[in-house]
Scaffold this active site. Structure first.
Site, short mmCIF file in Angstrom:
data_model
loop_
_atom_site.label_atom_id
_atom_site.label_comp_id
_atom_site.label_asym_id
_atom_site.label_seq_id
_atom_site.Cartn_x
_atom_site.Cartn_y
_atom_site.Cartn_z
N HIS A 173 -9.02 -36.01 -15.13
CA HIS A 173 -10.17 -35.74 -14.25
C HIS A 173 -10.65 -34.34 -14.57
CE1 HIS A 173 -12.75 -35.38 -10.83
NE2 HIS A 173 -12.51 -36.63 -10.50
N ARG A 197 -19.67 -32.69 -7.46
CA ARG A 197 -20.75 -32.58 -8.46
C ARG A 197 -21.89 -33.54 -8.13
NH1 ARG A 197 -18.06 -34.33 -13.31
NH2 ARG A 197 -16.24 -34.68 -12.03
#
Ligand SMILES: Cc1cc2nc3c(=O)[nH]c(=O)nc-3n(C[C@H](O)[C@H](O)[C@H](O)COP(=O)(O)OP(=O)(O)OC[C@H]3O[C@@H](n4cnc5c(N)ncnc54)[C@H](O)[C@@H]3O)c2cc1C
Length: 538
Positions: free
Chosen positions: A317, A337
């Site tokens: 990740h 994000r």
């Protein structure tokens, strides 16, 4: 909390924020992505993998950390082990107490089967419980399973098994409403419309969430459902071996972690739902995974004759916590994000579009911190990249972080860091096992009466999973496995309990000259320092 040099870098980040808000970074071309992956993604690192010397996928490459487990002897001595006593007998044995195992148990019970669910730790101690960002499903008018299918295949670099992706996207809308009927509370607009956002690699806003604890909400609901039904549950009792009669699965041996006794279970059908393997810490990466994620299911089923697929691809990740050290490797959800936070280097500059797929994003971060030397150095000497979280408040208004990311906010608040005012530092972390055991869309394996569902399986996500498709996959395939295993059990006559397959595997290992002291599964990670290990062995 931040050091002086980190504070200096934050000043640069704040200075560039107004310009960055208007800056557009284009998606990389297919060639640029491939080049970036080959140069910087850990899967491509030379010498990090080896070809397996034994078993049904002999010759397949996998990281050394996995290969060490596949090329290992059983914890059980098959020549001496006593199988004369059957401790439990059931129609369907479900191994694993996460999202896939719980969904499978519910559907098997609905099919009329007697169900026994066994788990290594407690029911719900699982990666499912820790999932944050969301679950995908095409249930909006501008979206469709076809669109979802194309995104999954694109994200998986076209390696996905088409029949599995088809099952995933077609079942998805039904899964969203099934979970809601059981009690899952999704984020909604005041008029009741589902709130959906983008994830990396999605062409539509398809991510459904329950704030930033979506997995916790789903796991709690499934756990309650299991507990409210006549489903037997045994906790703290991991499977250590399967029992096989010829080419048919007839049950499993468990190990009671408390009493340290082995337990024999005879079952008409068995479902492996043991999840992932982040605790193997491939290439020394930290992990987002729960304590019991040591890849046991694939290791045990491989010995019994099941093939593996894509276990040469690990999902790192891109945004694991890099600071403070106490939370090293813990997940900072992609939703941060998705809500608008940007990735910024030590000089205050962006270097990649934030919603590229995870493999590409992780490779770009590693390049920034290594070859380009634009990482922010922490007090321990590690390098990381800023995630400009305060930008979310600029874009979405004051209070947006506390509203949309309450768990993440608290995670940093515990260390006196206010992520709505200061950026947070991140670096890639081992997150997900892209590959696993080979299954078909009924979750069947090469071994009759043995099914697999969830992260222990491979093929659905090709060589890179997109955000939100795992929570979906574990429920889609958990339900399919439960329903099919429950139905199949009606026509199965209980078989003999044997460990012939382990004897054969041991023979193969011996012929390949593998060290007999190497044993698997590992069950729990060993974090003792070398000197402590030596002292305790004396
Ligand atoms: C921090 C984090 C955040 C995530 N966020 C998201 C997200 O937002 N969206 C998304 O789609 N995906 C997300 N994922 C991925 C997703 O949560 C997992 O891939 C998925 O939940 C796995 O479900 P599972 O049922 O296969 O395994 P798990 O949920 O891990 O369950 C496996 C179970 O098997 C048990 N077990 C293990 N070995 C044995 C054994 N030998 N015998 C018996 N039991 C055993 C374990 O104790 C556990 O109970 C996230 C993962 C993590 C770690």
């Amino acid at each position: 909390m931040y050091t002086e040099s980190m504070k200096e870098s934050i000043k640069k980040l704040e200075a560039t924020r107004p310009e960055r808000t208007k800056q557009e970074i284009p998606l990389l071309s297919a060639e640029e992505r491939q080049k970036l992956l080959e140069e910087f993604h850990p899967d491509f690192k030379k010498g990090s993998m080896r070809a397996l010397q034994v078993g049904p996928s002999k010759g397949e490459k996998t990281p050394h950390e996995f290969a060490d487990l596949f090329e290992a002897y059983s914890l059980i001595d098959p020549e001496k082990y006593d199988l004369s006593q059957i401790d439990y007998e059931t129609d369907v044995l479900v191994i694993g107490g996460g999202g896939a195992g719980a969904s499978a148990s519910i559907l098997a019970q609905e099919a009329g089967a007697r169900v026994l669910l066994v788990s290594k730790l407690r029911l719900g101690d699982a990666n499912t419980n820790m999932a944050q960002g969301g679950i995908q499903g095409a249930d909006k008018p501008n979206d469709s399973p076809v669109q979802h299918y194309l995104d999954v295949i694109g994200g998986g670099r076209l390696f996905n098994i088409p029949e599995l992706v088809r099952a995933l996207v077609i079942d998805a809308p039904e899964i969203l409403s099934w979970l809601e009927q059981l009690g899952v509370m999704y984020d909604k607009e005041p008029d009741g419309t589902m709130i959906t956002i983008h994830g990396g690699g999605t062409s539509r806003k398809r991510m459904h969430s329950a704030r930033d604890y979506t997995g916790g909400e789903i796991m709690k609901t499934l756990r309650d459902e299991v507990n409210n039904r006549p489903i037997d549950v045994i906790e703290f009792s991991p499977m250590v071996e399967l029992l096989i009669d010829g080419k048919k699965c007839t049950g499993a041996i468990l190990y009671n972690l408390e009493t340290k006794e082995y337990v024999n279970v005879r079952a008409k059908t068995t479902i492996i739902a043991t999840g992932g393997s982040g605790r193997l810490h491939v290439q020394g990466f930290p992990t987002t995974n729960h304590y019991g994620a040591t890849g046991d299911g694939p290791v045990i089923a491989y010995r019994a004759g099941c093939k593996i697929i894509f276990l040469d691809t690990i999902q790192y990740h891109p945004t694991g916590a890099a600071f403070p050290e106490q939370i090293l490797g813990q997940l900072v959800t992609e939703k941060v994000r998705s809500l608008g936070a940007q990735l910024v280097n030590v000089e205050g500059n962006r270097f990649v579009y934030e919603l590229e797929t995870r493999d590409v994003e992780a490779a770009a971060l590693i390049r920034e911190c290594t070859k380009r030397e634009k990482g922010v150095v922490t007090p321990s000497g590690m390098k990381g990249i800023w995630l400009d979280s305060p930008l979310i408040e600029t874009l979405k208004g004051e209070g947006a972080i506390k509203k949309n990311l309450p768990a993440m906010y608290r995670q940093y608040e515990r260390f006196n860091l206010d992520m709505s005012k200061e950026p947070i530092l991140i670096y890639p972390t081992q997150h997900y096992q892209n590959g696993g055991l080979v299954i078909n869309d009924r979750c069947e394996t090469e071994i009759e009466n043995l099914y697999v569902a969830g992260e222990a399986s491979g093929g659905i996500h090709g060589r890179n999973r997109l955000m939100g498709n795992s929570l979906l996959d574990v429920v889609v395939f958990g339900r399919r496995a439960g329903r099919n295993a429950g139905e199949k059990a009606k026509s199965v006559t209980p078989g003999r309990l044997t460990l012939e397959h382990v004897k054969n595997y041991h023979r193969e290992l011996k012929e390949a000259g593998i060290d007999p002291s190497r044993k698997a599964p590992v069950l729990l990670p060993d974090y003792r320092r070398e000197e402590i290990r030596k002292k305790q062995a004396m």
